[in-house]
Design an enzyme around this catalytic site. Sequence first.
Site, PDB file in Angstrom:
ATOM      1  N   ALA A 109       0.999  -1.077   0.127  1.00 34.97           N
ATOM      2  CA  ALA A 109       0.124   0.278  -0.090  1.00 34.97           C
ATOM      3  C   ALA A 109       1.123   1.133   0.293  1.00 34.97           C
ATOM      4  CB  ALA A 109      -1.283  -0.585   1.125  1.00 34.97           C
ATOM      5  N   GLU A 112       4.347  -5.069   7.787  1.00 34.45           N
ATOM      6  CA  GLU A 112       4.181  -3.857   8.065  1.00 34.45           C
ATOM      7  C   GLU A 112       4.388  -4.100   9.615  1.00 34.45           C
ATOM      8  OE1 GLU A 112       2.599  -6.352   6.103  1.00 34.45           O
ATOM      9  OE2 GLU A 112       1.006  -5.267   4.940  1.00 34.45           O
TER      10      GLU A 112
HETATM   11  N1  COA Z   1       4.486   2.955  -0.920  1.00 34.45           N
HETATM   12  C1  COA Z   1       4.777   4.292  -0.925  1.00 34.45           C
HETATM   13  N2  COA Z   1       6.193   4.481  -1.560  1.00 34.45           N
HETATM   14  C2  COA Z   1       7.401   3.651  -2.082  1.00 34.45           C
HETATM   15  C3  COA Z   1       6.654   2.669  -1.339  1.00 34.45           C
HETATM   16  C4  COA Z   1       5.435   1.897  -0.755  1.00 34.45           C
HETATM   17  N3  COA Z   1       4.857   0.719  -0.420  1.00 34.45           N
HETATM   18  N4  COA Z   1       7.427   1.506  -2.091  1.00 34.45           N
HETATM   19  C5  COA Z   1       8.550   1.817  -2.866  1.00 34.45           C
HETATM   20  N5  COA Z   1       7.856   2.886  -2.948  1.00 34.45           N
HETATM   21  C6  COA Z   1       8.813   4.256  -3.294  1.00 34.45           C
HETATM   22  C7  COA Z   1       9.948   4.536  -2.891  1.00 34.45           C
HETATM   23  O1  COA Z   1       9.442   5.565  -1.363  1.00 34.45           O
HETATM   24  C8  COA Z   1      10.548   5.626  -3.835  1.00 34.45           C
HETATM   25  O2  COA Z   1      10.135   6.768  -4.495  1.00 34.45           O
HETATM   26  P1  COA Z   1      11.047   7.672  -4.633  1.00 34.45           P
HETATM   27  O3  COA Z   1      11.328   7.944  -5.923  1.00 34.45           O
HETATM   28  O4  COA Z   1       9.781   9.028  -4.645  1.00 34.45           O
HETATM   29  O5  COA Z   1      11.959   8.362  -3.239  1.00 34.45           O
HETATM   30  C9  COA Z   1      10.672   4.576  -5.048  1.00 34.45           C
HETATM   31  O6  COA Z   1       8.877   3.626  -4.771  1.00 34.45           O
HETATM   32  C10 COA Z   1      11.523   3.066  -5.632  1.00 34.45           C
HETATM   33  O7  COA Z   1      11.369   2.860  -3.698  1.00 34.45           O
HETATM   34  P2  COA Z   1      13.594   2.822  -3.390  1.00 34.45           P
HETATM   35  O8  COA Z   1      12.989   2.425  -1.907  1.00 34.45           O
HETATM   36  O9  COA Z   1      14.175   4.206  -3.567  1.00 34.45           O
HETATM   37  O10 COA Z   1      13.792   1.313  -3.515  1.00 34.45           O
HETATM   38  P3  COA Z   1      14.658   0.410  -2.946  1.00 34.45           P
HETATM   39  O11 COA Z   1      15.699  -0.437  -3.855  1.00 34.45           O
HETATM   40  O12 COA Z   1      15.466   0.794  -2.484  1.00 34.45           O
HETATM   41  O13 COA Z   1      13.823  -0.422  -2.122  1.00 34.45           O
HETATM   42  C11 COA Z   1      11.945  -1.507  -1.017  1.00 34.45           C
HETATM   43  C12 COA Z   1      12.639  -1.080  -2.321  1.00 34.45           C
HETATM   44  C13 COA Z   1      10.560  -2.474  -1.876  1.00 34.45           C
HETATM   45  C14 COA Z   1      12.612  -2.938  -0.182  1.00 34.45           C
HETATM   46  C15 COA Z   1      11.350  -0.224  -0.597  1.00 34.45           C
HETATM   47  O14 COA Z   1      10.802   0.110  -1.555  1.00 34.45           O
HETATM   48  C16 COA Z   1      10.677  -0.245   0.708  1.00 34.45           C
HETATM   49  O15 COA Z   1      10.647  -0.755   1.730  1.00 34.45           O
HETATM   50  N6  COA Z   1       9.617  -0.123   0.332  1.00 34.45           N
HETATM   51  C17 COA Z   1       8.072  -0.722   1.310  1.00 34.45           C
HETATM   52  C18 COA Z   1       7.962  -1.683   1.101  1.00 34.45           C
HETATM   53  C19 COA Z   1       6.253  -1.711   2.898  1.00 34.45           C
HETATM   54  O16 COA Z   1       6.732  -1.645   3.952  1.00 34.45           O
HETATM   55  N7  COA Z   1       5.200  -2.494   1.929  1.00 34.45           N
HETATM   56  C20 COA Z   1       4.342  -2.357   3.113  1.00 34.45           C
HETATM   57  C21 COA Z   1       3.958  -1.596   2.977  1.00 34.45           C
HETATM   58  S1  COA Z   1       1.987  -1.714   4.145  1.00 34.45           S
END
Ligand code: COA
Length: 260
Positions: free
Chosen positions: A66, A134
């Site tokens: 999300a 989460e």
């Molecule tokens: N919600 C909103 N934005 C998200 C997102 C999420 N769940 N997951 C990734 N993004 C965005 C990042 O903020 C980033 O945006 P920006 O370039 O404007 O800063 C972009 O997507 C790329 O993500 P980034 O974190 O830079 O990539 P990464 O390769 O370093 O890491 C993940 C990848 C998936 C490990 C990391 O993005 C992450 O942990 N995301 C959240 C996962 C999560 O907790 N999901 C459950 C939500 S309830």
Amino acid sequence: MSYHNLRVEKREGIAYITINRPEKLNALNGETVAELEQAAIEVKNDAAVRAVIITGQGEKAFVAGADINELARQTPGDGAQTAQRGQRIFAMLENLGKPVIAAINGFALGGGCELALACTVRIASTNAKLGQPEIKLGIIPGYGGTQRLPRLVGKGIAQELLLSGKHISAEEAYRIGLVNRVVPPAELMATAESMAREFISHSPVTLRYCIEAVNKGLEMTLEEGCYLEATLFGLVCASEDMREGTQAFIDKRKPEFKGK
Ligand code: COA
């Protein structure tokens, strides 16, 4: 129907729903969830669509959860509403009456893992990472993860994934039964299509009742589930496709199912 954060394409009986926010790793913001509902209704009501493949745009993510920017602003009241709305839409996908295949092409985290869990089957590419992180954000899953994950992989393993929030590899997901298959990224869509084609070579009537028997039966006692199965078995015995399928075997020919 036009979409902003999704692509919906239809080819040869298969609808492809692609979550298309690659710059945000296909995170599910409110608009994308609303579009998913529209897409679910569209493919459910289109009789020419026999199976659905859901995937994410780009090479990195299926759905990274999300949208955390929106989550951060949730109040208790709208938190419950957001969860119920997502749950309703995922339940619609789960009970579409047609096979829905998750083609997991990268991160399937949080709502992304929950979306995959709501699909009928899951195929992961070797670069996929799955999990319910989460807990690390101070929340719990809200789109059915605490319910569907233990039903699929068992209570103990689900609790470990939910309480640790860890990401697991596609191979590990396969080992615990979270995904049906793992294939190299270049083979992901072809594998999903081949599975879809295998499913839809059968009668749509039997596909619908079979999915219903499993989904609804799992929520019942064994006795009630078997009663449901017998009732649906009776219904398929009323179909022309049942006559055709059994007669084709006797005639030593391929059946021609008509969906009646
Ligand atoms: N919600 C909103 N934005 C998200 C997102 C999420 N769940 N997951 C990734 N993004 C965005 C990042 O903020 C980033 O945006 P920006 O370039 O404007 O800063 C972009 O997507 C790329 O993500 P980034 O974190 O830079 O990539 P990464 O390769 O370093 O890491 C993940 C990848 C998936 C490990 C990391 O993005 C992450 O942990 N995301 C959240 C996962 C999560 O907790 N999901 C459950 C939500 S309830």
